[in-house]
Design a protein around this motif. Structure first.
Motif, PDB file in Angstrom:
ATOM      1  N   LEU A   1      -6.584  -8.329   4.637  1.00 18.06           N
ATOM      2  CA  LEU A   1      -7.404  -8.898   3.567  1.00 18.06           C
ATOM      3  C   LEU A   1      -8.628  -8.010   3.407  1.00 18.06           C
ATOM      4  O   LEU A   1      -9.426  -7.878   4.322  1.00 18.06           O
ATOM      5  CB  LEU A   1      -7.800 -10.336   3.899  1.00 18.06           C
ATOM      6  N   VAL A   2      -8.761  -7.393   2.233  1.00 28.09           N
ATOM      7  CA  VAL A   2      -9.794  -6.374   2.076  1.00 28.09           C
ATOM      8  C   VAL A   2     -10.876  -6.702   1.066  1.00 28.09           C
ATOM      9  O   VAL A   2     -11.893  -6.029   1.035  1.00 28.09           O
ATOM     10  CB  VAL A   2      -9.165  -5.013   1.684  1.00 28.09           C
ATOM     11  N   GLY A   3     -10.701  -7.695   0.242  1.00 26.58           N
ATOM     12  CA  GLY A   3     -11.641  -7.882  -0.849  1.00 26.58           C
ATOM     13  C   GLY A   3     -12.716  -8.920  -0.652  1.00 26.58           C
ATOM     14  O   GLY A   3     -13.616  -9.037  -1.478  1.00 26.58           O
ATOM     15  N   ALA A   4     -12.689  -9.682   0.438  1.00 27.97           N
ATOM     16  CA  ALA A   4     -13.623 -10.798   0.608  1.00 27.97           C
ATOM     17  C   ALA A   4     -15.086 -10.355   0.514  1.00 27.97           C
ATOM     18  O   ALA A   4     -15.902 -11.013  -0.119  1.00 27.97           O
ATOM     19  CB  ALA A   4     -13.371 -11.504   1.933  1.00 27.97           C
TER      20      ALA A   4
ATOM     21  N   PHE B   1       0.820  -1.213   0.000  1.00 28.28           N
ATOM     22  CA  PHE B   1       0.000   0.000   0.000  1.00 28.28           C
ATOM     23  C   PHE B   1       0.854   1.264   0.000  1.00 28.28           C
ATOM     24  O   PHE B   1       0.483   2.270  -0.595  1.00 28.28           O
ATOM     25  CB  PHE B   1      -0.971  -0.014   1.182  1.00 28.28           C
ATOM     26  N   SER B   2       2.004   1.222   0.627  1.00 31.48           N
ATOM     27  CA  SER B   2       2.894   2.380   0.642  1.00 31.48           C
ATOM     28  C   SER B   2       3.432   2.679  -0.757  1.00 31.48           C
ATOM     29  O   SER B   2       3.401   3.831  -1.206  1.00 31.48           O
ATOM     30  CB  SER B   2       4.051   2.155   1.615  1.00 31.48           C
ATOM     31  N   VAL B   3       3.914   1.666  -1.447  1.00 33.27           N
ATOM     32  CA  VAL B   3       4.451   1.865  -2.796  1.00 33.27           C
ATOM     33  C   VAL B   3       3.333   2.306  -3.736  1.00 33.27           C
ATOM     34  O   VAL B   3       3.520   3.187  -4.589  1.00 33.27           O
ATOM     35  CB  VAL B   3       5.163   0.598  -3.318  1.00 33.27           C
ATOM     36  N   PHE B   4       2.152   1.718  -3.593  1.00 30.40           N
ATOM     37  CA  PHE B   4       1.012   2.132  -4.414  1.00 30.40           C
ATOM     38  C   PHE B   4       0.732   3.614  -4.239  1.00 30.40           C
ATOM     39  O   PHE B   4       0.368   4.304  -5.183  1.00 30.40           O
ATOM     40  CB  PHE B   4      -0.227   1.298  -4.063  1.00 30.40           C
ATOM     41  N   ARG B   5       0.933   4.115  -3.026  1.00 35.32           N
ATOM     42  CA  ARG B   5       0.722   5.543  -2.732  1.00 35.32           C
ATOM     43  C   ARG B   5       1.902   6.416  -3.141  1.00 35.32           C
ATOM     44  O   ARG B   5       1.876   7.610  -2.984  1.00 35.32           O
ATOM     45  CB  ARG B   5       0.488   5.718  -1.225  1.00 35.32           C
TER      46      ARG B   5
ATOM     47  N   LYS C   1      -9.151   8.158   5.500  1.00 34.60           N
ATOM     48  CA  LYS C   1     -10.105   7.040   5.559  1.00 34.60           C
ATOM     49  C   LYS C   1     -10.082   6.324   4.224  1.00 34.60           C
ATOM     50  O   LYS C   1     -10.263   6.927   3.168  1.00 34.60           O
ATOM     51  CB  LYS C   1     -11.508   7.560   5.856  1.00 34.60           C
ATOM     52  N   LEU C   2      -9.816   5.030   4.264  1.00 36.40           N
ATOM     53  CA  LEU C   2      -9.743   4.215   3.060  1.00 36.40           C
ATOM     54  C   LEU C   2     -11.119   3.654   2.734  1.00 36.40           C
ATOM     55  O   LEU C   2     -11.718   2.960   3.547  1.00 36.40           O
ATOM     56  CB  LEU C   2      -8.757   3.056   3.256  1.00 36.40           C
ATOM     57  N   SER C   3     -11.597   3.989   1.547  1.00 37.95           N
ATOM     58  CA  SER C   3     -12.831   3.397   1.046  1.00 37.95           C
ATOM     59  C   SER C   3     -12.429   2.165   0.236  1.00 37.95           C
ATOM     60  O   SER C   3     -11.983   2.280  -0.913  1.00 37.95           O
ATOM     61  CB  SER C   3     -13.609   4.381   0.176  1.00 37.95           C
ATOM     62  N   VAL C   4     -12.575   0.994   0.838  1.00 38.22           N
ATOM     63  CA  VAL C   4     -12.153  -0.245   0.185  1.00 38.22           C
ATOM     64  C   VAL C   4     -12.934  -0.468  -1.101  1.00 38.22           C
ATOM     65  O   VAL C   4     -12.369  -0.849  -2.128  1.00 38.22           O
ATOM     66  CB  VAL C   4     -12.301  -1.442   1.156  1.00 38.22           C
ATOM     67  N   ARG C   5     -14.223  -0.211  -1.071  1.00 42.14           N
ATOM     68  CA  ARG C   5     -15.050  -0.394  -2.283  1.00 42.14           C
ATOM     69  C   ARG C   5     -14.522   0.453  -3.427  1.00 42.14           C
ATOM     70  O   ARG C   5     -14.370  -0.018  -4.550  1.00 42.14           O
ATOM     71  CB  ARG C   5     -16.511  -0.054  -1.981  1.00 42.14           C
ATOM     72  N   GLU C   6     -14.187   1.703  -3.142  1.00 41.12           N
ATOM     73  CA  GLU C   6     -13.648   2.598  -4.174  1.00 41.12           C
ATOM     74  C   GLU C   6     -12.266   2.151  -4.630  1.00 41.12           C
ATOM     75  O   GLU C   6     -11.933   2.237  -5.814  1.00 41.12           O
ATOM     76  CB  GLU C   6     -13.585   4.039  -3.657  1.00 41.12           C
ATOM     77  N   LEU C   7     -11.437   1.669  -3.698  1.00 43.15           N
ATOM     78  CA  LEU C   7     -10.097   1.203  -4.055  1.00 43.15           C
ATOM     79  C   LEU C   7     -10.182   0.010  -4.996  1.00 43.15           C
ATOM     80  O   LEU C   7      -9.467  -0.057  -6.003  1.00 43.15           O
ATOM     81  CB  LEU C   7      -9.301   0.819  -2.798  1.00 43.15           C
ATOM     82  N   LEU C   8     -11.067  -0.930  -4.691  1.00 42.61           N
ATOM     83  CA  LEU C   8     -11.199  -2.117  -5.533  1.00 42.61           C
ATOM     84  C   LEU C   8     -11.837  -1.804  -6.886  1.00 42.61           C
ATOM     85  O   LEU C   8     -11.724  -2.597  -7.818  1.00 42.61           O
ATOM     86  CB  LEU C   8     -12.003  -3.192  -4.802  1.00 42.61           C
ATOM     87  N   ALA C   9     -12.479  -0.654  -6.998  1.00 42.98           N
ATOM     88  CA  ALA C   9     -13.051  -0.225  -8.276  1.00 42.98           C
ATOM     89  C   ALA C   9     -12.092   0.675  -9.054  1.00 42.98           C
ATOM     90  O   ALA C   9     -12.357   1.001 -10.217  1.00 42.98           O
ATOM     91  CB  ALA C   9     -14.371   0.514  -8.036  1.00 42.98           C
ATOM     92  N   ASP C  10     -10.970   1.049  -8.434  1.00 39.77           N
ATOM     93  CA  ASP C  10     -10.001   1.945  -9.061  1.00 39.77           C
ATOM     94  C   ASP C  10      -9.243   1.212 -10.174  1.00 39.77           C
ATOM     95  O   ASP C  10      -8.642   0.163  -9.938  1.00 39.77           O
ATOM     96  CB  ASP C  10      -9.023   2.453  -8.004  1.00 39.77           C
TER      97      ASP C  10
ATOM     98  N   ALA D   1     -10.821   8.931  -5.271  1.00 38.32           N
ATOM     99  CA  ALA D   1     -12.037   8.817  -4.456  1.00 38.32           C
ATOM    100  C   ALA D   1     -11.848   7.922  -3.244  1.00 38.32           C
ATOM    101  O   ALA D   1     -12.444   8.165  -2.187  1.00 38.32           O
ATOM    102  CB  ALA D   1     -13.190   8.300  -5.319  1.00 38.32           C
ATOM    103  N   TRP D   2     -10.988   6.900  -3.351  1.00 39.55           N
ATOM    104  CA  TRP D   2     -10.820   5.950  -2.253  1.00 39.55           C
ATOM    105  C   TRP D   2     -10.058   6.516  -1.053  1.00 39.55           C
ATOM    106  O   TRP D   2     -10.041   5.912   0.007  1.00 39.55           O
ATOM    107  CB  TRP D   2     -10.140   4.659  -2.729  1.00 39.55           C
TER     108      TRP D   2
END
Length: 170
Positions: free
Chosen positions: A101-104, A82-86, A153-162, A137-138
């Motif tokens: 684990l964020v996508g389940a 997540f750090s490198v992604f940022r 604040k991390l919006s997991v739904r938005e991150l997985l849609a990015d 947005a995430w």
């Protein structure tokens, strides 16, 4: 004197809280994480499970932030630093590093490699700050804790849609 809690007891307590949040039970809570020196909040209902950063199998021809695949109890999870992604430094995989684990909840086996867990946070202890329009947005929502520290604040739904997050190939 403060009561000492074993790591196993804390993890079991946290797993129970995550499970309750996923089912819509219990008080609203956030999970605090740190990645690349940034403090983040994740809804417990979006956080699946927290596991020790295990052996990762690298995948060739992927972006630098995609650190590989991890087998967690027989299920393969795509792991992103997540750090490198940022745009930050790679997370050192030491005793503090964890996989969140964020996508389940959304039918995706995704995990974020984070520097460390910062514990459960009560939303009532935070005040909203102006959104960061420069962020996707995430990650636009920001909050300040009682000490004035800014948390995103991390919006997991938005991150997985990015599109950028889901496009791991170079």
């Amino acid at each position: 004197m403060a009561r000492k809690t074993s790591l196993r007891d804390f993890q079991e307590y946290l797993a129970t809280r995550l499970s309750q949040a996923a089912k819509g039970k219990g008080a609203a809570s956030w999970l605090g994480i740190e990645a690349g020196g940034e403090a983040w909040l994740v809804d417990l209902s979006d956080g699946g499970e927290i596991v020790q950063a295990s052996q990762l199998t690298p995948v060739p021809l992927t972006r630098p932030w995609f650190v590989g695949i991890s087998n967690i109890r027989g299920n393969l999870h795509a792991v992103s630093d997540f750090s490198v992604f940022r745009g930050g430094q790679p997370i050192v995989q030491n005793a503090n590093a964890r996989l969140l684990l964020v996508g389940a909840r959304y039918g995706i086996n995704a995990a974020l490699l984070v520097s460390r867990m910062l514990g459960l946070k009560n939303p009532e202890d935070f005040t909203p700050e102006p959104s960061d329009a420069a962020m996707p947005a995430w990650g636009q929502q920001r909050f300040a804790d009682t000490h004035g520290k800014i948390w995103r604040k991390l919006s997991v739904r938005e991150l997985l849609a990015d599109h950028d997050f889901m496009s791991i190939g170079v």
